[in-house]
Scaffold this motif. Structure first.
Motif, mmCIF file in Angstrom:
data_model
loop_
_atom_site.group_PDB
_atom_site.id
_atom_site.type_symbol
_atom_site.label_atom_id
_atom_site.label_comp_id
_atom_site.label_asym_id
_atom_site.label_seq_id
_atom_site.Cartn_x
_atom_site.Cartn_y
_atom_site.Cartn_z
ATOM 1 N N ALA A 1 0.680 -1.316 -0.032
ATOM 2 C CA ALA A 1 -0.021 -0.075 0.259
ATOM 3 C C ALA A 1 0.868 1.048 0.320
ATOM 4 C CB ALA A 1 -0.833 0.033 1.284
ATOM 5 N N VAL A 2 1.888 0.973 1.285
ATOM 6 C CA VAL A 2 2.876 2.077 0.642
ATOM 7 C C VAL A 2 3.460 2.329 -0.801
ATOM 8 C CG1 VAL A 2 5.311 3.514 1.704
ATOM 9 C CG2 VAL A 2 2.969 2.224 3.138
ATOM 10 N N ALA A 3 3.998 1.148 -1.113
ATOM 11 C CA ALA A 3 4.417 1.503 -2.915
ATOM 12 C C ALA A 3 3.642 1.903 -3.689
ATOM 13 C CB ALA A 3 4.997 0.211 -3.130
ATOM 14 N N ALA A 4 2.402 1.224 -3.553
ATOM 15 C CA ALA A 4 0.923 2.243 -4.343
ATOM 16 C C ALA A 4 0.781 3.554 -3.701
ATOM 17 C CB ALA A 4 -0.077 1.140 -4.048
ATOM 18 N N GLY A 5 1.203 4.290 -2.977
ATOM 19 C CA GLY A 5 0.342 5.488 -2.646
ATOM 20 C C GLY A 5 1.311 6.321 -2.849
ATOM 21 N N ARG A 6 2.252 6.165 -3.806
ATOM 22 C CA ARG A 6 3.321 7.352 -4.510
ATOM 23 C C ARG A 6 2.745 6.960 -5.634
ATOM 24 N NH1 ARG A 6 3.970 7.392 0.462
ATOM 25 N NH2 ARG A 6 6.431 6.718 1.752
ATOM 26 N N TRP A 7 1.941 7.070 -6.554
ATOM 27 C CA TRP A 7 1.718 7.166 -7.787
ATOM 28 C C TRP A 7 0.795 7.064 -8.219
ATOM 29 C CZ3 TRP A 7 5.702 7.367 -10.739
ATOM 30 C CH2 TRP A 7 7.301 6.425 -9.792
ATOM 31 N N THR A 8 -0.442 6.879 -7.084
ATOM 32 C CA THR A 8 -2.076 7.144 -7.339
ATOM 33 C C THR A 8 -2.437 8.234 -6.260
ATOM 34 O OG1 THR A 8 -2.817 5.242 -5.774
ATOM 35 C CG2 THR A 8 -2.144 4.722 -8.178
ATOM 36 N N ALA A 9 -4.136 8.792 -6.568
ATOM 37 C CA ALA A 9 -4.504 9.373 -5.581
ATOM 38 C C ALA A 9 -5.954 8.966 -5.286
ATOM 39 C CB ALA A 9 -4.471 11.497 -6.796
ATOM 40 N N ARG A 10 -5.858 8.289 -6.215
ATOM 41 C CA ARG A 10 -8.145 7.552 -5.496
ATOM 42 C C ARG A 10 -7.527 6.480 -4.858
ATOM 43 N NH1 ARG A 10 -11.843 10.076 -7.883
ATOM 44 N NH2 ARG A 10 -11.610 11.108 -10.341
ATOM 45 N N ILE A 11 -8.402 6.016 -3.874
ATOM 46 C CA ILE A 11 -8.093 4.671 -3.688
ATOM 47 C C ILE A 11 -7.968 3.366 -3.964
ATOM 48 C CG2 ILE A 11 -9.550 3.265 -1.407
ATOM 49 C CD1 ILE A 11 -10.152 6.043 0.159
ATOM 50 N N PRO A 12 -9.552 3.245 -4.633
ATOM 51 C CA PRO A 12 -9.119 2.224 -5.673
ATOM 52 C C PRO A 12 -8.621 1.345 -6.573
ATOM 53 C CG PRO A 12 -12.164 3.258 -5.929
ATOM 54 C CD PRO A 12 -10.989 4.467 -4.969
ATOM 55 N N ALA A 13 -7.926 2.849 -6.856
ATOM 56 C CA ALA A 13 -6.763 2.674 -7.743
ATOM 57 C C ALA A 13 -5.899 2.148 -7.156
ATOM 58 C CB ALA A 13 -5.963 3.588 -9.157
ATOM 59 N N THR A 14 -5.546 2.823 -5.848
ATOM 60 C CA THR A 14 -4.479 2.250 -4.573
ATOM 61 C C THR A 14 -4.116 1.219 -4.357
ATOM 62 O OG1 THR A 14 -4.126 5.007 -3.805
ATOM 63 C CG2 THR A 14 -3.300 2.650 -2.634
ATOM 64 N N MET A 15 -5.599 0.414 -4.131
ATOM 65 C CA MET A 15 -5.634 -1.103 -3.613
ATOM 66 C C MET A 15 -5.390 -1.829 -4.779
ATOM 67 S SD MET A 15 -9.547 -0.871 -2.178
ATOM 68 C CE MET A 15 -9.517 -0.345 -0.524
ATOM 69 N N LEU A 16 -5.759 -1.435 -6.296
ATOM 70 C CA LEU A 16 -5.104 -1.966 -7.976
ATOM 71 C C LEU A 16 -3.735 -2.524 -7.747
ATOM 72 C CD1 LEU A 16 -6.384 -3.762 -9.927
ATOM 73 C CD2 LEU A 16 -6.832 -1.958 -11.140
ATOM 74 N N LEU A 17 -3.300 -1.284 -7.375
ATOM 75 C CA LEU A 17 -1.302 -0.761 -8.187
ATOM 76 C C LEU A 17 -0.843 -1.854 -6.296
ATOM 77 C CD1 LEU A 17 0.501 -0.046 -9.812
ATOM 78 C CD2 LEU A 17 0.396 1.721 -8.302
#
Length: 294
Positions: A196-212
């Motif tokens: 989740a920390v790794a994905a949060g650097r690249w996304t702004a929306r919660i569903p996109a963060t979950m997917l990445l």
């Protein structure tokens, strides 16, 4: 190895969905505490020969309920309550399993997991846990979002922030129990937080963060299993360390990209300033209307 990869991938998705909310709400310590809180149940199941996941789920649920009870009725702060139960449940689990003849083996499996022992039945159980996780995350999404920013607004909107918090704690418990066999109780928080920390650097929306984050988590499982196979290292620890490395690499790459963008923007501004004609004192002042943002 195929069953291990499948079980690890499903677990990574579960932890990524739940871990996104854990990072947003700052509940990392709770996840770690629940991971240790399930040790007495696992120890009892090991000694009596009962299913380990059943013991882990019962003990983790008891841990979650005890944290809530101490916070509501006691005079202790939230982190103090978690800390006391954290140490108490960990000690109790080790005391119980110390009566087993295979103390060292059982303790290692409890703390660090045994993903290579995963079977097809474990994958089926994990798929069921993933279904429940996704259902709760979708149904409670609005309540989670509102409660994350302001519980009073969530209450005013009729979204029941207390119920949303209970559902989120239940999701954390489910994720930790699901990841128990993969990385053990000590390392479960790695799969819960790092993707989740790794994905949060690249996304702004919660569903996109979950997917990445799910992609990062699956990559950590695959790379950890490969490292374990070729280097002869512990599989659970290799997966957890791989997840941490991915989070660190994502942070560094994002920082480098932001630096490059700032340099380009600064260079472009300087170029525009050099090509702009000189300002005349008698030129009328111009006003720039900024359109309203939505």
């Amino acid at each position: 190895m195929r069953h291990a990869l499948l079980a690890g991938a499903v677990t990574a998705i579960i932890c990524s969905v739940v871990g996104t909310w854990v990072v947003i709400r700052g509940m990392a310590f709770l996840g770690e505490a629940i991971g240790h809180g399930m040790l007495p149940g696992v120890a009892i199941a090991t000694v009596v020969g009962a299913p380990l996941l059943l013991g882990a789920a019962a003990s983790a649920a008891l841990m979650s309920a005890a944290i809530g009870a101490l916070q509501r009725r006691g005079r202790l702060s939230y982190d103090t309550s978690i800390g006391l139960l954290f140490v108490g449940m960990l000690s109790l689990g080790v005391i119980i399993v110390s009566h087993s003849r295979s103390f060292a083996t059982d303790t290692t499996a409890m703390l660090f997991g045994d993903i290579l022992a995963a079977e097809s039945g474990d994958a089926v159980l994990l798929c069921g846990a993933l279904t429940v996780t996704l259902a709760i995350a979708i149904l409670c999404h609005r309540a989670f979002v509102a409660a994350a920013f302001d519980a009073r607004i969530a209450q005013a909107l009729g979204l029941r922030p207390r119920l949303a918090r209970f559902a989120l704690v239940a999701l954390v418990t489910l994720a930790v129990v699901a990841s128990y066999q993969i990385v053990g109780s000590l390392l479960a928080v790695a799969l819960l937080l790092a993707p989740a920390v790794a994905a949060g650097r690249w996304t702004a929306r919660i569903p996109a963060t979950m997917l990445l984050a799910s992609g990062f988590g699956i990559a950590a499982v695959a790379s950890g299993l490969l490292a374990s196979w070729h280097l002869g290292t512990a599989a659970g620890a290799s997966i957890a360390f791989g997840a941490i490395l991915l989070a660190a690499a994502s942070t560094l790459v994002r920082a480098a990209v932001d630096r490059i963008r700032r340099r380009r923007a600064t260079g472009g501004g300087a170029a525009d300033a050099r090509t702009e004609p000189p300002h005349r004192d008698d030129a009328p002042a111009r006003s720039i209307a900024v359109p309203p943002t939505r």
